[in-house]
Design a protein around this motif. Structure first.
Motif, PDB file in Angstrom:
ATOM      1  N   VAL A 109      -7.607   0.658  -9.307  1.00 16.37           N
ATOM      2  CA  VAL A 109      -7.811   0.141  -7.961  1.00 16.37           C
ATOM      3  C   VAL A 109      -6.513   0.338  -7.193  1.00 16.37           C
ATOM      4  O   VAL A 109      -5.467  -0.200  -7.568  1.00 16.37           O
ATOM      5  CB  VAL A 109      -8.209  -1.344  -7.974  1.00 16.37           C
ATOM      6  CG1 VAL A 109      -8.477  -1.830  -6.546  1.00 16.37           C
ATOM      7  CG2 VAL A 109      -9.448  -1.556  -8.847  1.00 16.37           C
ATOM      8  N   LEU A 110      -6.568   1.106  -6.113  1.00 18.68           N
ATOM      9  CA  LEU A 110      -5.394   1.456  -5.323  1.00 18.68           C
ATOM     10  C   LEU A 110      -5.584   0.957  -3.901  1.00 18.68           C
ATOM     11  O   LEU A 110      -6.638   1.163  -3.296  1.00 18.68           O
ATOM     12  CB  LEU A 110      -5.209   2.981  -5.323  1.00 18.68           C
ATOM     13  CG  LEU A 110      -4.062   3.569  -4.504  1.00 18.68           C
ATOM     14  CD1 LEU A 110      -2.718   3.102  -5.032  1.00 18.68           C
ATOM     15  CD2 LEU A 110      -4.152   5.091  -4.512  1.00 18.68           C
ATOM     16  N   GLY A 111      -4.560   0.277  -3.366  1.00 20.33           N
ATOM     17  CA  GLY A 111      -4.676  -0.233  -2.008  1.00 20.33           C
ATOM     18  C   GLY A 111      -3.335  -0.658  -1.459  1.00 20.33           C
ATOM     19  O   GLY A 111      -2.288  -0.456  -2.092  1.00 20.33           O
ATOM     20  N   VAL A 112      -3.371  -1.268  -0.272  1.00 20.88           N
ATOM     21  CA  VAL A 112      -2.141  -1.627   0.426  1.00 20.88           C
ATOM     22  C   VAL A 112      -1.879  -3.129   0.444  1.00 20.88           C
ATOM     23  O   VAL A 112      -0.816  -3.562   0.884  1.00 20.88           O
ATOM     24  CB  VAL A 112      -2.153  -1.080   1.870  1.00 20.88           C
ATOM     25  CG1 VAL A 112      -2.334   0.427   1.875  1.00 20.88           C
ATOM     26  CG2 VAL A 112      -3.242  -1.758   2.704  1.00 20.88           C
ATOM     27  N   ALA A 113      -2.851  -3.940   0.018  1.00 20.49           N
ATOM     28  CA  ALA A 113      -2.707  -5.397   0.048  1.00 20.49           C
ATOM     29  C   ALA A 113      -2.899  -5.950  -1.357  1.00 20.49           C
ATOM     30  O   ALA A 113      -3.939  -5.730  -1.988  1.00 20.49           O
ATOM     31  CB  ALA A 113      -3.718  -6.023   1.003  1.00 20.49           C
ATOM     32  N   SER A 125       5.165   5.666   3.745  1.00 20.24           N
ATOM     33  CA  SER A 125       3.919   5.224   3.142  1.00 20.24           C
ATOM     34  C   SER A 125       3.102   6.415   2.653  1.00 20.24           C
ATOM     35  O   SER A 125       2.521   6.389   1.574  1.00 20.24           O
ATOM     36  CB  SER A 125       3.102   4.414   4.156  1.00 20.24           C
ATOM     37  OG  SER A 125       1.875   4.018   3.600  1.00 20.24           O
ATOM     38  N   LEU A 126       3.061   7.493   3.439  1.00 21.22           N
ATOM     39  CA  LEU A 126       2.353   8.690   3.000  1.00 21.22           C
ATOM     40  C   LEU A 126       3.014   9.252   1.740  1.00 21.22           C
ATOM     41  O   LEU A 126       2.328   9.685   0.804  1.00 21.22           O
ATOM     42  CB  LEU A 126       2.343   9.729   4.118  1.00 21.22           C
ATOM     43  CG  LEU A 126       1.711  11.084   3.766  1.00 21.22           C
ATOM     44  CD1 LEU A 126       0.267  10.913   3.333  1.00 21.22           C
ATOM     45  CD2 LEU A 126       1.823  12.046   4.945  1.00 21.22           C
ATOM     46  N   ALA A 127       4.348   9.231   1.705  1.00 25.71           N
ATOM     47  CA  ALA A 127       5.055   9.719   0.522  1.00 25.71           C
ATOM     48  C   ALA A 127       4.679   8.904  -0.714  1.00 25.71           C
ATOM     49  O   ALA A 127       4.486   9.453  -1.807  1.00 25.71           O
ATOM     50  CB  ALA A 127       6.561   9.672   0.751  1.00 25.71           C
ATOM     51  N   ALA A 128       4.561   7.588  -0.552  1.00 23.13           N
ATOM     52  CA  ALA A 128       4.187   6.744  -1.688  1.00 23.13           C
ATOM     53  C   ALA A 128       2.762   7.037  -2.143  1.00 23.13           C
ATOM     54  O   ALA A 128       2.472   7.076  -3.350  1.00 23.13           O
ATOM     55  CB  ALA A 128       4.334   5.270  -1.314  1.00 23.13           C
ATOM     56  N   PRO A 177       2.579   0.407   0.072  1.00 32.46           N
ATOM     57  CA  PRO A 177       2.938  -0.169   1.371  1.00 32.46           C
ATOM     58  C   PRO A 177       1.815   0.030   2.377  1.00 32.46           C
ATOM     59  O   PRO A 177       1.117   1.041   2.333  1.00 32.46           O
ATOM     60  CB  PRO A 177       4.180   0.631   1.785  1.00 32.46           C
ATOM     61  CG  PRO A 177       4.680   1.266   0.532  1.00 32.46           C
ATOM     62  CD  PRO A 177       3.483   1.485  -0.338  1.00 32.46           C
ATOM     63  N   PRO A 178       1.620  -0.908   3.309  1.00 33.63           N
ATOM     64  CA  PRO A 178       0.575  -0.737   4.332  1.00 33.63           C
ATOM     65  C   PRO A 178       0.860   0.472   5.207  1.00 33.63           C
ATOM     66  O   PRO A 178       2.010   0.822   5.468  1.00 33.63           O
ATOM     67  CB  PRO A 178       0.629  -2.038   5.127  1.00 33.63           C
ATOM     68  CG  PRO A 178       1.966  -2.618   4.841  1.00 33.63           C
ATOM     69  CD  PRO A 178       2.338  -2.175   3.462  1.00 33.63           C
TER      70      PRO A 178
END
Length: 395
Positions: free
Chosen positions: A54-58, A92-95, A78-79
Motif C-alpha cells: 500500500v503506497l500513499g502520501v498520508a 516528491s516526484l523523485a521519491a 511526501p504529499p
C-alpha cells in the motif's frame, strides 16, 4: 511505516524470493472516504498468494488500508500538493520514482478519488519498464481547468487499463476526457458480505416508518432534498449517520420545516452497517455519485433502497426490482417514493430481499477482487501498451 522521502531507504534492495504477483496499490488521498474504503476492501479480499504493498502520501490513510490485510507492506511518501507540475513538487516526484523502482511491482493499481488526482503517482508508475499500470476512477467528474483536463487525458491514454466503478461512469469518463468509446472498463465497488442481519426489536419509535441514510453532510449528497421530502410524509422518522460542513444548514432547515423529533443526526459512527437493520428504507438522494458503497451495504442488509439517477447508482438500484429510482433534486418524486413504500410493507420486503440477492451475487468485495485479479493477470499476458505515443482514440 516506511517514509518514502528517505531515498536511501527507498533504494534499498528487495527480497529475491517473493510471490509470483506483486501489486502496489496507490492513493494520494489525505483522508478516508468511500474511495479509500473501497480500496481497503479490495486489499483485504485479493488472493493470499498476491503480495500487496500500500503506497500513499498520508500515514493515516496508508495505515488504515494496509491493516485490512495482514502482511501487507505500507509505504508513505511526501504529499504531492494539489497542482503539478510545480517546482515545489519535484522532490516528491523523485521519491515516487525511487520507491516504485525499488519495489519493482508487476502491477501498479492507482485508486483515484477524482480524475485529476494521482498525477505524480501515475507519471512515476508509467516509467516502470515492466509493470502494468491500472487507473481506477471512483467519480466520473469533468474538470474545467485546462491543464488538469489535458494532463488527465494524456495520462489516461497511456495506462494499460482504465477502470471506472460502473458502466455509466465509464462512458462519462470517455466523454469527459475524449478517450474513445469502450476504452474504460467497468468494475463495480464491493463490500464484505456479513450475512443476513438480525431483525430490529419492536416497539418505541419503530411504530413510525424509519428512513435511514449514511454519508457525508455536504451539498453533493442532497440531504436538503431528503429533509424536504420527509416533511411531506407523515409519521416518518429520518436518521442520517455522518457528519460534515452542511450540518448547521441541515439543522436549520429541519427547524424551518418543523421536523422536530422526526430527524436525528448522530454524527459519524465507526460501523454504520450495524444500524441498517433498524431502518425500513434506505435513501441516498445524491446529486453526484460514482458507485456508492452505502447503497451496497444497505442492499446486503436487505433494506429497500431509494436512490437518484446519478452515476452508476441505477446499475445497483434496479427500479422496481431492488429499489426505487428518482431524479436528483426532485423533492416531490422522492416524497412519492417514500409514501409508496410506507404504504406497502410487502413491497419493502420484496425489494429488500431481491436487493440482497443481487448485491451478494454482484457487489461483494470478493467479486470485486476476483474481477481485478483477472484483469491484472490478463494484462501480464499481453504486451505492454505504448507510453510515449498512443493511437488517436476512435469513437
Amino acid at each position: 511505516m516506511d517514509k518514502g522521502n528517505d531515498l536511501a531507504g527507498a533504494l534499498a534492495p528487495i527480497p529475491v524470493n517473493r510471490p509470483p504477483l506483486h501489486v502496489v496499490v496507490y492513493t494520494d488521498s489525505e483522508g478516508m472516504g468511500g474511495a479509500e474504503f473501497s480500496l481497503g476492501h479490495l486489499v483485504a479480499a485479493v488472493s493470499p498468494d498476491i503480495a500487496v504493498t500500500v503506497l500513499g502520501v498520508a500515514e493515516a490513510v496508508v495505515g488504515a488500508i494496509a491493516r485490512q490485510r495482514p502482511g501487507a507492506e505500507a509505504v508513505v511518501l511526501p504529499p504531492t500538493g494539489v497542482r503539478w507540475p510545480k517546482a515545489g513538487q519535484r522532490p516528491s516526484l523523485a521519491a515516487h520514482l525511487a520507491t516504485l523502482h525499488r519495489l519493482r511491482p508487476d502491477i501498479v493499481h492507482l485508486n483515484l478519488c477524482t480524475p485529476w488526482a494521482g498525477a505524480v503517482g501515475l507519471t512515476a508508475a508509467l516509467t516502470l519498464p515492466q509493470a502494468r499500470v491500472v487507473r481506477v476512477d471512483q467519480l466520473p467528474l469533468r474538470t474545467t481547468d485546462a491543464l488538469e483536463l489535458w494532463r488527465t487525458r494524456a495520462l489516461s491514454l497511456r495506462v494499460d487499463a482504465h477502470v471506472a466503478v460502473g458502466e455509466a461512469s465509464a462512458r462519462r469518463m470517455e466523454d469527459f476526457y475524449a478517450l474513445g468509446r469502450h476504452t474504460v472498463q467497468s468494475v463495480p465497488n464491493g463490500v464484505p458480505d456479513r450475512g443476513m442481519p438480525s431483525a430490529p426489536p419492536p416497539g418505541g419509535q419503530h411504530s413510525r416508518l424509519r428512513v435511514g441514510s449514511v454519508g457525508r453532510l455536504d451539498a453533493m449528497k442532497g440531504y436538503d432534498v431528503l429533509l424536504r421530502a420527509i416533511a411531506q410524509v407523515d409519521d416518518t422518522h429520518l436518521t442520517i449517520w455522518g457528519d460534515g460542513a452542511e450540518r448547521p444548514a441541515l439543522e436549520q432547515l429541519a427547524l424551518e420545516l418543523g421536523l422536530g423529533d422526526r430527524i436525528s443526526l448522530p454524527g459519524w459512527v465507526d460501523d454504520p452497517r450495524q444500524y441498517l437493520p433498524e431502518v425500513d428504507i434506505f435513501v441516498l438522494p445524491s446529486r453526484s455519485e460514482g458507485f456508492p458503497l452505502a447503497i451496497v451495504e444497505a442492499m446486503l442488509a436487505a433494506r429497500p433502497v431509494v436512490g437518484t439517477r446519478v452515476g452508476s447508482v441505477p446499475e445497483a438500484v434496479l427500479a422496481g426490482q431492488t429499489g426505487l429510482v428518482v431524479e436528483k433534486n426532485d423533492v416531490t418524486g422522492l416524497a412519492h417514493a417514500l409514501r409508496q413504500l410506507k404504504a406497502d410493507a410487502a413491497l419493502r420486503d420484496r425489494l429488500g430481499q431481491q436487493g440482497r440477492a443481487v448485491a451478494a451475487a454482484e457487489f461483494t468485495a470478493q467479486v470485486m477482487a476476483q474481477r481485478y485479479e483477472q484483469l491484472w493477470r490478463e494484462l501480464l499476458k499481453t504486451p505492454r501498451s505504448p507510453r510515449l505515443r498512443v493511437p488517436r482514440p476512435r469513437d
